[in-house]
Design a protein around this motif. Structure first.
Motif, PDB file in Angstrom:
ATOM      1  N   LEU A 212      42.221  18.824 -14.216  1.00  8.87           N
ATOM      2  CA  LEU A 212      42.683  20.056 -13.208  1.00  8.87           C
ATOM      3  C   LEU A 212      41.426  20.262 -12.010  1.00  8.87           C
ATOM      4  O   LEU A 212      40.449  20.584 -12.564  1.00  8.87           O
ATOM      5  CB  LEU A 212      42.889  21.418 -13.629  1.00  8.87           C
ATOM      6  N   GLY A 213      41.664  19.897 -10.733  1.00  8.75           N
ATOM      7  CA  GLY A 213      40.473  19.942  -9.913  1.00  8.75           C
ATOM      8  C   GLY A 213      40.089  18.697  -9.632  1.00  8.75           C
ATOM      9  O   GLY A 213      40.134  17.711 -10.302  1.00  8.75           O
ATOM     10  N   PRO A 214      39.139  18.635  -8.669  1.00 10.67           N
ATOM     11  CA  PRO A 214      38.261  17.350  -8.511  1.00 10.67           C
ATOM     12  C   PRO A 214      37.301  16.836  -9.625  1.00 10.67           C
ATOM     13  O   PRO A 214      36.887  18.054 -10.080  1.00 10.67           O
ATOM     14  CB  PRO A 214      37.564  17.411  -7.221  1.00 10.67           C
ATOM     15  N   ALA A 215      37.391  15.634  -9.577  1.00 11.08           N
ATOM     16  CA  ALA A 215      36.158  15.125 -10.637  1.00 11.08           C
ATOM     17  C   ALA A 215      34.789  15.773 -10.153  1.00 11.08           C
ATOM     18  O   ALA A 215      34.468  15.746  -9.216  1.00 11.08           O
ATOM     19  CB  ALA A 215      36.177  13.612 -10.669  1.00 11.08           C
ATOM     20  N   ASP A 216      33.993  16.029 -11.041  1.00  9.57           N
ATOM     21  CA  ASP A 216      32.430  16.401 -10.683  1.00  9.57           C
ATOM     22  C   ASP A 216      31.528  15.446 -11.547  1.00  9.57           C
ATOM     23  O   ASP A 216      31.245  16.037 -12.826  1.00  9.57           O
ATOM     24  CB  ASP A 216      32.259  17.793 -10.984  1.00  9.57           C
ATOM     25  N   PRO A 217      30.818  14.420 -11.146  1.00  9.25           N
ATOM     26  CA  PRO A 217      30.124  13.658 -11.961  1.00  9.25           C
ATOM     27  C   PRO A 217      28.850  14.433 -12.489  1.00  9.25           C
ATOM     28  O   PRO A 217      28.214  13.727 -13.518  1.00  9.25           O
ATOM     29  CB  PRO A 217      29.652  12.430 -10.952  1.00  9.25           C
ATOM     30  N   ALA A 218      28.601  15.516 -11.820  1.00 11.40           N
ATOM     31  CA  ALA A 218      27.411  16.426 -12.380  1.00 11.40           C
ATOM     32  C   ALA A 218      27.728  16.872 -13.780  1.00 11.40           C
ATOM     33  O   ALA A 218      26.514  17.445 -14.281  1.00 11.40           O
ATOM     34  CB  ALA A 218      27.003  16.955 -11.209  1.00 11.40           C
ATOM     35  N   LEU A 219      28.849  17.171 -14.137  1.00  6.62           N
ATOM     36  CA  LEU A 219      29.207  17.871 -15.401  1.00  6.62           C
ATOM     37  C   LEU A 219      28.495  17.239 -16.584  1.00  6.62           C
ATOM     38  O   LEU A 219      28.610  15.714 -16.388  1.00  6.62           O
ATOM     39  CB  LEU A 219      30.772  18.128 -15.555  1.00  6.62           C
ATOM     40  N   ALA A 220      28.006  17.924 -17.418  1.00 11.68           N
ATOM     41  CA  ALA A 220      27.527  17.213 -18.646  1.00 11.68           C
ATOM     42  C   ALA A 220      28.698  16.562 -19.662  1.00 11.68           C
ATOM     43  O   ALA A 220      28.485  15.511 -20.099  1.00 11.68           O
ATOM     44  CB  ALA A 220      26.918  18.266 -19.557  1.00 11.68           C
ATOM     45  N   ASP A 221      29.980  17.144 -19.466  1.00 13.12           N
ATOM     46  CA  ASP A 221      31.015  16.612 -20.065  1.00 13.12           C
ATOM     47  C   ASP A 221      32.112  16.074 -19.227  1.00 13.12           C
ATOM     48  O   ASP A 221      32.650  16.646 -18.720  1.00 13.12           O
ATOM     49  CB  ASP A 221      31.412  17.717 -21.280  1.00 13.12           C
ATOM     50  N   GLN A 222      32.114  14.865 -19.339  1.00 15.47           N
ATOM     51  CA  GLN A 222      32.684  14.162 -18.492  1.00 15.47           C
ATOM     52  C   GLN A 222      34.284  13.687 -19.077  1.00 15.47           C
ATOM     53  O   GLN A 222      35.199  12.811 -18.480  1.00 15.47           O
ATOM     54  CB  GLN A 222      32.100  12.769 -17.850  1.00 15.47           C
ATOM     55  N   GLY A 223      34.579  14.160 -20.250  1.00 17.35           N
ATOM     56  CA  GLY A 223      35.756  14.039 -20.989  1.00 17.35           C
ATOM     57  C   GLY A 223      36.093  12.458 -21.027  1.00 17.35           C
ATOM     58  O   GLY A 223      35.399  11.675 -21.841  1.00 17.35           O
ATOM     59  N   LEU A 224      37.446  12.224 -21.033  1.00 17.71           N
ATOM     60  CA  LEU A 224      38.066  10.891 -21.073  1.00 17.71           C
ATOM     61  C   LEU A 224      37.071   9.728 -20.624  1.00 17.71           C
ATOM     62  O   LEU A 224      36.986   8.611 -21.239  1.00 17.71           O
ATOM     63  CB  LEU A 224      39.450  10.924 -20.768  1.00 17.71           C
ATOM     64  N   PHE A 225      36.535   9.953 -19.698  1.00 18.45           N
ATOM     65  CA  PHE A 225      35.506   8.823 -19.126  1.00 18.45           C
ATOM     66  C   PHE A 225      34.540   8.294 -20.149  1.00 18.45           C
ATOM     67  O   PHE A 225      34.270   7.294 -20.038  1.00 18.45           O
ATOM     68  CB  PHE A 225      35.023   9.385 -17.751  1.00 18.45           C
ATOM     69  N   GLU A 226      34.068   9.361 -20.944  1.00 18.00           N
ATOM     70  CA  GLU A 226      33.082   8.832 -21.738  1.00 18.00           C
ATOM     71  C   GLU A 226      33.298   7.702 -22.838  1.00 18.00           C
ATOM     72  O   GLU A 226      32.663   7.082 -23.323  1.00 18.00           O
ATOM     73  CB  GLU A 226      32.586  10.149 -22.525  1.00 18.00           C
TER      74      GLU A 226
END
Length: 308
Positions: A212-226
């Motif tokens: 929901l909303g734009p991706a933010d590479p600065a967040l500690a939890d990157q969800g499925l990307f991890e």
């Protein structure tokens, strides 16, 4: 074949039994063992944390904190999800498509290190030793797993836990009984229009990962990307079930929404105060208080004929 080898589902009309792995058929003996193990803190390294420490029955087997720290006090990363009807869910974690069965998922809290929860990484053999010292557990494992001589190890622990978790069935809400009040009925129409594309089906989840909303590479939890390393998967998390949602707060994958009003607002939809009130009335009608008080799901009071 005897009571220990059979299981009879109790389900409302129109609800089919959940899928069960061929190598872990349901039996009453496994469910009984899994229930005891679910509440046993000896599954954690220092004996302070059980499955039920985080998955609390009165909160529909969720938690009341933003994230729950593990045995080392390392902060948790994600909010504890409720377990109502988890037998029908796959994948099972917020952002791990590989966690497809309850048997597999059990290893995450027990052995996981990112973050540490129950702290048993590298100590798998200790689980067998701990429970093997208890004569009642010896009897319960023998009844649950006669095909391998009642072997006491994590594989059979996970199979028993999964069997119990498949009995965490919730279909007693006002919505299930078609007893919505006027405000909840109005909220139901709003929900069908604005929310049901993702919160779909009888468990109010499409079991798909979204952002929901734009991706933010600065967040500690990157969800499925991890898990995938695919840039388009940044910030994607599995749609949570809304069953018993009023009982499972705080909300969001990181527990950062402290009210349902805030959780609704984060979806980016334009709702007036009256609409939000109607949506919350509908969400409240998804609560199943019988589920939160069902004695067969509570911590067992005895085992092998003796008080615990």
């Amino acid at each position: 074949m005897g009571e220990a080898s059979t299981w009879r589902w109790t389900l409302p009309a129109g609800v089919s039994a959940p899928p069960v792995p061929a190598d872990n058929p349901m039996t009453a003996a496994k469910v009984e063992l899994g229930r005891r193990l679910f509440y046993d803190a000896d599954l954690s390294v220092d004996g302070t944390m059980s499955c039920a420490t985080c998955h609390v029955q009165k909160h529909a087997f969720a938690d009341s904190t933003r994230t729950r720290p593990g045995v080392t006090d390392e902060p948790g990363r994600r909010n504890v999800p409720g377990l109502a009807n988890v037998a029908w869910f796959t994948p099972l974690n917020f952002a791990d498509p590989a966690a497809t069965t309850l048997e597999m998922q059990a290893a995450t809290p027990v052995f996981g290190t990112h973050p540490v929860e129950m702290g048993m990484a590298g100590r798998e053999a200790e689980i067998g030793r701990r429970f093997g010292r208890d004569s009642c557990y010896q009897t319960m494992f023998a009844r649950a797993f006669p095909e391998d001589g009642g072997r006491i190890d994590f594989s059979n622990v996970a199979r028993a836990l999964a069997s119990f978790e498949r009995t965490l069935i919730s279909h007693g809400s006002a919505w299930d009984r078609q007893r919505l009040g006027p405000e909840a009925q109005a909220g139901s129409a709003l929900f069908a229009r604005d929310c049901a594309s993702c919160h779909s089906g009888s468990n109010f989840t499409d079991l798909t990962m979204h952002r929901l909303g734009p991706a933010d590479p600065a967040l500690a939890d990157q969800g499925l990307f991890e898990k995938t390393g695919i840039d388009a998967d940044r910030g994607k998390f599995r749609t949570p079930s809304l069953r018993n949602i009023a009982l499972t707060g705080p909300w969001w994958h990181d527990g950062s929404a402290w009210t349902l009003d805030e959780a609704i607002a984060r979806h980016g939809l334009t709702h007036g105060a009256a609409d939000v009130a109607q949506l919350i009335a509908f969400l409240g009608a998804l609560s199943d208080t019988e589920f939160t008080q069902r004695k067969s799901l509570a911590m067992p009071e005895d085992a092998c004929g003796k008080r615990l």
